[in-house]
Design an enzyme around this catalytic site. Sequence first.
Site, PDB file in Angstrom:
ATOM      1  N   GLN A 113       0.825  -1.214   0.000  1.00 33.47           N
ATOM      2  CA  GLN A 113       0.000   0.000   0.000  1.00 33.47           C
ATOM      3  C   GLN A 113       0.864   1.271   0.000  1.00 33.47           C
ATOM      4  O   GLN A 113       0.497   2.278  -0.591  1.00 33.47           O
ATOM      5  CB  GLN A 113      -0.864  -0.047   1.262  1.00 33.47           C
ATOM      6  CG  GLN A 113      -2.189   0.615   1.146  1.00 33.47           C
ATOM      7  CD  GLN A 113      -3.063   0.304   2.351  1.00 33.47           C
ATOM      8  OE1 GLN A 113      -3.092  -0.823   2.845  1.00 33.47           O
ATOM      9  NE2 GLN A 113      -3.794   1.291   2.817  1.00 33.47           N
ATOM     10  N   LEU A 137     -12.633  15.578   7.934  1.00 34.95           N
ATOM     11  CA  LEU A 137     -14.069  15.860   7.926  1.00 34.95           C
ATOM     12  C   LEU A 137     -14.481  16.001   9.387  1.00 34.95           C
ATOM     13  O   LEU A 137     -14.253  15.084  10.184  1.00 34.95           O
ATOM     14  CB  LEU A 137     -14.857  14.714   7.290  1.00 34.95           C
ATOM     15  CG  LEU A 137     -16.371  14.862   7.405  1.00 34.95           C
ATOM     16  CD1 LEU A 137     -16.925  15.718   6.274  1.00 34.95           C
ATOM     17  CD2 LEU A 137     -17.062  13.518   7.412  1.00 34.95           C
ATOM     18  N   TYR A 211       3.566 -17.189   8.603  1.00 36.47           N
ATOM     19  CA  TYR A 211       2.739 -17.116   9.808  1.00 36.47           C
ATOM     20  C   TYR A 211       3.490 -17.917  10.872  1.00 36.47           C
ATOM     21  O   TYR A 211       3.864 -19.071  10.624  1.00 36.47           O
ATOM     22  CB  TYR A 211       1.364 -17.733   9.561  1.00 36.47           C
ATOM     23  CG  TYR A 211       0.512 -16.885   8.638  1.00 36.47           C
ATOM     24  CD1 TYR A 211      -0.095 -15.726   9.104  1.00 36.47           C
ATOM     25  CD2 TYR A 211       0.321 -17.244   7.310  1.00 36.47           C
ATOM     26  CE1 TYR A 211      -0.873 -14.939   8.268  1.00 36.47           C
ATOM     27  CE2 TYR A 211      -0.460 -16.456   6.459  1.00 36.47           C
ATOM     28  CZ  TYR A 211      -1.050 -15.311   6.952  1.00 36.47           C
ATOM     29  OH  TYR A 211      -1.810 -14.533   6.127  1.00 36.47           O
ATOM     30  N   ASP A 295     -12.887  -0.428   3.996  1.00 36.39           N
ATOM     31  CA  ASP A 295     -13.032  -0.865   5.384  1.00 36.39           C
ATOM     32  C   ASP A 295     -14.220  -0.208   6.086  1.00 36.39           C
ATOM     33  O   ASP A 295     -14.729  -0.752   7.064  1.00 36.39           O
ATOM     34  CB  ASP A 295     -11.748  -0.555   6.178  1.00 36.39           C
ATOM     35  CG  ASP A 295     -10.643  -1.569   5.914  1.00 36.39           C
ATOM     36  OD1 ASP A 295     -10.757  -2.333   4.928  1.00 36.39           O
ATOM     37  OD2 ASP A 295      -9.667  -1.603   6.688  1.00 36.39           O
ATOM     38  N   GLY A 304      -5.437 -13.699   3.415  1.00 35.50           N
ATOM     39  CA  GLY A 304      -6.008 -13.834   2.069  1.00 35.50           C
ATOM     40  C   GLY A 304      -5.778 -12.571   1.259  1.00 35.50           C
ATOM     41  O   GLY A 304      -5.957 -12.569   0.043  1.00 35.50           O
TER      42      GLY A 304
HETATM   43  C1  LIG Z   1      -1.642  -1.114  10.621  1.00 35.59           C
HETATM   44  C2  LIG Z   1      -2.477  -1.783   9.580  1.00 35.59           C
HETATM   45  C3  LIG Z   1      -2.004  -2.946   8.987  1.00 35.59           C
HETATM   46  C4  LIG Z   1      -2.765  -3.573   7.999  1.00 35.59           C
HETATM   47  N1  LIG Z   1      -2.275  -4.712   7.454  1.00 35.59           N
HETATM   48  C5  LIG Z   1      -2.988  -5.327   6.496  1.00 35.59           C
HETATM   49  C6  LIG Z   1      -2.505  -6.482   5.859  1.00 35.59           C
HETATM   50  O1  LIG Z   1      -1.438  -6.986   6.182  1.00 35.59           O
HETATM   51  N2  LIG Z   1      -3.266  -7.053   4.867  1.00 35.59           N
HETATM   52  C7  LIG Z   1      -4.490  -6.523   4.504  1.00 35.59           C
HETATM   53  O2  LIG Z   1      -5.142  -7.048   3.599  1.00 35.59           O
HETATM   54  N3  LIG Z   1      -4.968  -5.429   5.092  1.00 35.59           N
HETATM   55  C8  LIG Z   1      -4.251  -4.819   6.063  1.00 35.59           C
HETATM   56  N4  LIG Z   1      -4.754  -3.711   6.641  1.00 35.59           N
HETATM   57  C9  LIG Z   1      -6.059  -3.242   6.205  1.00 35.59           C
HETATM   58  C10 LIG Z   1      -5.936  -2.530   4.896  1.00 35.59           C
HETATM   59  O3  LIG Z   1      -5.012  -1.490   5.041  1.00 35.59           O
HETATM   60  C11 LIG Z   1      -7.305  -2.034   4.503  1.00 35.59           C
HETATM   61  O4  LIG Z   1      -8.165  -3.141   4.309  1.00 35.59           O
HETATM   62  C12 LIG Z   1      -7.318  -1.257   3.246  1.00 35.59           C
HETATM   63  O5  LIG Z   1      -6.318  -0.300   3.243  1.00 35.59           O
HETATM   64  C13 LIG Z   1      -8.675  -0.610   3.070  1.00 35.59           C
HETATM   65  O6  LIG Z   1      -8.530   0.684   2.651  1.00 35.59           O
HETATM   66  P1  LIG Z   1      -9.542   1.822   3.067  1.00 35.59           P
HETATM   67  O7  LIG Z   1      -9.232   2.920   2.113  1.00 35.59           O
HETATM   68  O8  LIG Z   1     -10.919   1.319   3.130  1.00 35.59           O
HETATM   69  O9  LIG Z   1      -9.161   2.207   4.547  1.00 35.59           O
HETATM   70  P2  LIG Z   1      -7.858   2.866   5.129  1.00 35.59           P
HETATM   71  O10 LIG Z   1      -6.651   2.496   4.361  1.00 35.59           O
HETATM   72  O11 LIG Z   1      -7.897   2.577   6.592  1.00 35.59           O
HETATM   73  O12 LIG Z   1      -8.066   4.415   4.898  1.00 35.59           O
HETATM   74  C14 LIG Z   1      -8.990   5.207   5.627  1.00 35.59           C
HETATM   75  C15 LIG Z   1      -8.437   6.607   5.691  1.00 35.59           C
HETATM   76  O13 LIG Z   1      -9.435   7.508   6.148  1.00 35.59           O
HETATM   77  C16 LIG Z   1      -8.794   8.504   6.923  1.00 35.59           C
HETATM   78  N5  LIG Z   1      -9.805   9.141   7.754  1.00 35.59           N
HETATM   79  C17 LIG Z   1     -10.563   8.573   8.725  1.00 35.59           C
HETATM   80  N6  LIG Z   1     -11.424   9.469   9.233  1.00 35.59           N
HETATM   81  C18 LIG Z   1     -11.212  10.637   8.576  1.00 35.59           C
HETATM   82  C19 LIG Z   1     -11.795  11.940   8.653  1.00 35.59           C
HETATM   83  N7  LIG Z   1     -12.799  12.227   9.512  1.00 35.59           N
HETATM   84  N8  LIG Z   1     -11.354  12.910   7.824  1.00 35.59           N
HETATM   85  C20 LIG Z   1     -10.341  12.665   6.945  1.00 35.59           C
HETATM   86  N9  LIG Z   1      -9.753  11.437   6.837  1.00 35.59           N
HETATM   87  C21 LIG Z   1     -10.185  10.444   7.637  1.00 35.59           C
HETATM   88  C22 LIG Z   1      -7.747   7.744   7.692  1.00 35.59           C
HETATM   89  O14 LIG Z   1      -6.724   8.593   8.140  1.00 35.59           O
HETATM   90  C23 LIG Z   1      -7.274   6.739   6.657  1.00 35.59           C
HETATM   91  O15 LIG Z   1      -6.128   7.160   5.959  1.00 35.59           O
HETATM   92  C24 LIG Z   1      -4.029  -3.051   7.624  1.00 35.59           C
HETATM   93  C25 LIG Z   1      -4.497  -1.892   8.223  1.00 35.59           C
HETATM   94  C26 LIG Z   1      -3.747  -1.253   9.193  1.00 35.59           C
HETATM   95  C27 LIG Z   1      -4.299   0.005   9.816  1.00 35.59           C
END
Ligand SMILES: Cc1cc2nc3c(=O)[nH]c(=O)nc-3n(C[C@H](O)[C@H](O)[C@H](O)COP(=O)(O)OP(=O)(O)OC[C@H]3O[C@@H](n4cnc5c(N)ncnc54)[C@H](O)[C@@H]3O)c2cc1C
Length: 508
Positions: A113, A137, A211, A295, A304
């Site tokens: 990522q 926001l 793992y 998410d 996976g």
């Molecule tokens: C530490 C960590 C490790 C991970 N490791 C894995 C892994 O090994 N394998 C895997 O499949 N998935 C992993 N994930 C999950 C994976 O990163 C997510 O499934 C994926 O990135 C989904 O993306 P997203 O854009 O939905 O959410 P995210 O990548 O979580 O992005 C959400 C964003 O919204 C922002 N945000 C939240 N609220 C506000 C607001 N009010 N105003 C402005 N911005 C805001 C946050 O700062 C964040 O950057 C991990 C997540 C984390 C946190």
Amino acid sequence: MKRTDVLVVGAGLGGLSASMFLAIEGADVLTVERHPGTSLHPRASGQTPRTMELYRFAGIDDEVLGVSERASRGLRVTVASSLRGQVFHRVVEDLGEIDLSTATTAPWGMAGQDVVEPILLERARKAGADVRFSTELVSFEQDADGVTAVLSDGETVRASYLVAADGGRSRIREALGIAATGVGAIGHSVGVVFDADLGDHLQADVTDLYYLQNAEFTGALVNTDIPGRYVFAVDLHPERGETLADFPEERLTGLIRAGTDLPGLEPRIRWTGAWEMAARIAERFSAGRVFLVGDAAKVTPPTGGMGGNTAVGDGHDIAWKLAAVLRGDAGPALLDSYEAERKPIAEMVVATSLHNARERMLPGLDLSGTPEPVDPLALTLGFRYRSGAALADDEDRLENPLEPSGRPGFRAPHLPTAAGSTGDFLGRGWVVFAAGGWRDAVEAVRAETGIALEHRERGTDFDDPGDVFGLGADGASLVRPDGIVAWRGSSEDRAGTLWDVLARVLGR
Ligand SMILES: Cc1cc2nc3c(=O)[nH]c(=O)nc-3n(C[C@H](O)[C@H](O)[C@H](O)COP(=O)(O)OP(=O)(O)OC[C@H]3O[C@@H](n4cnc5c(N)ncnc54)[C@H](O)[C@@H]3O)c2cc1C
């Protein structure tokens, strides 16, 4: 007051994908992210061929492949006591062993990522998206015509739609009163990004994921796109009162040494953070003019590698649909297909990831009540949408993508052409793949509706000796901008039928 078509909250994989595809489709987009930049942690690594198809639509697939030293060179997943200890199970030897050529020309990718997000960001900005970091926001409210949002920089924004890509603890979802239900937390871990010389103990040219299960801890270790950089995770027990503070650098160093069997190793720790491994799905994926993506809509265990990939899939899906409505190509009813299509995928992803978690990390995990896992390849390339915008005519939910059927709801077949593949015709609008005699009808409907509708003729643009598209002697297959077959059939009144079908699937 700032006005925009779509306000996207969050610039992770979900938010950046939505922003990029919206901007490419010509929508005016403002994206806000509270962090000062893109992710520093590799987090969700790996791109499925479906994600790569979507990236190809945006013209960034080669860049995503090129950014990873490990791209497409394979994946090895091992369950072991430690790096050089007892191997319990090899889960995956090499993804490249499966010949996908009858399903897609897109490869697997392995990039993290941290290196992919900057590519999405640059492409989104190039297409005209306004992406603002260090901007949160603060609050929002919606009415019948739009959403009014207040940002942390004091600006008020009026948008026609809001895309909530604000992650697993989505405040937007909470504010809408949408519950997220499911198994819930199945574990907590401390994640560590460290630099060290592990020599050839991990295979450098593939993603080499371990793992780890031993008497001291349960965890994981994987290499990253940056040579000499690794991600290590170890379980955290909040029920015993443990917090991140209980893992100072000395303790983490000891655990990394135990996990790698390298007692003299001097890891340089660059990042630590606590992470909840959980399975939860929002009961609804939208409320009025607000759509949950990634998410925010569902959280899945990482086993996976489907969390990031489905976030990209969600982002693309809502983007092309919102853009079609904003352009006036579609009626608002098209937006109902977002939840109808993406929630069943989320449910299969979560169930399959949970079963993977039990197999690889948590043998005692109670999964009674959780649906059975599904075949990961079918879930990746052989999934089916069933909605008002994908007129599936039988009950199958999945198919073997190596033997595509061309039925409505599935991905359109990818057949070889003189220049490449029928997949190359997809992603820029609607396509009618036809068995002859449909050209005039397609041109008439395009002229009348103004919708980007291309005609591809069997025998001229592509060959299909086995009739994989299922066109018969004189049929046609209407394929959506995301490469999914919306409808397939034949008719005497070709223009009339095409017009009726388009009006139906677009909710006009
Ligand atoms: C530490 C960590 C490790 C991970 N490791 C894995 C892994 O090994 N394998 C895997 O499949 N998935 C992993 N994930 C999950 C994976 O990163 C997510 O499934 C994926 O990135 C989904 O993306 P997203 O854009 O939905 O959410 P995210 O990548 O979580 O992005 C959400 C964003 O919204 C922002 N945000 C939240 N609220 C506000 C607001 N009010 N105003 C402005 N911005 C805001 C946050 O700062 C964040 O950057 C991990 C997540 C984390 C946190």
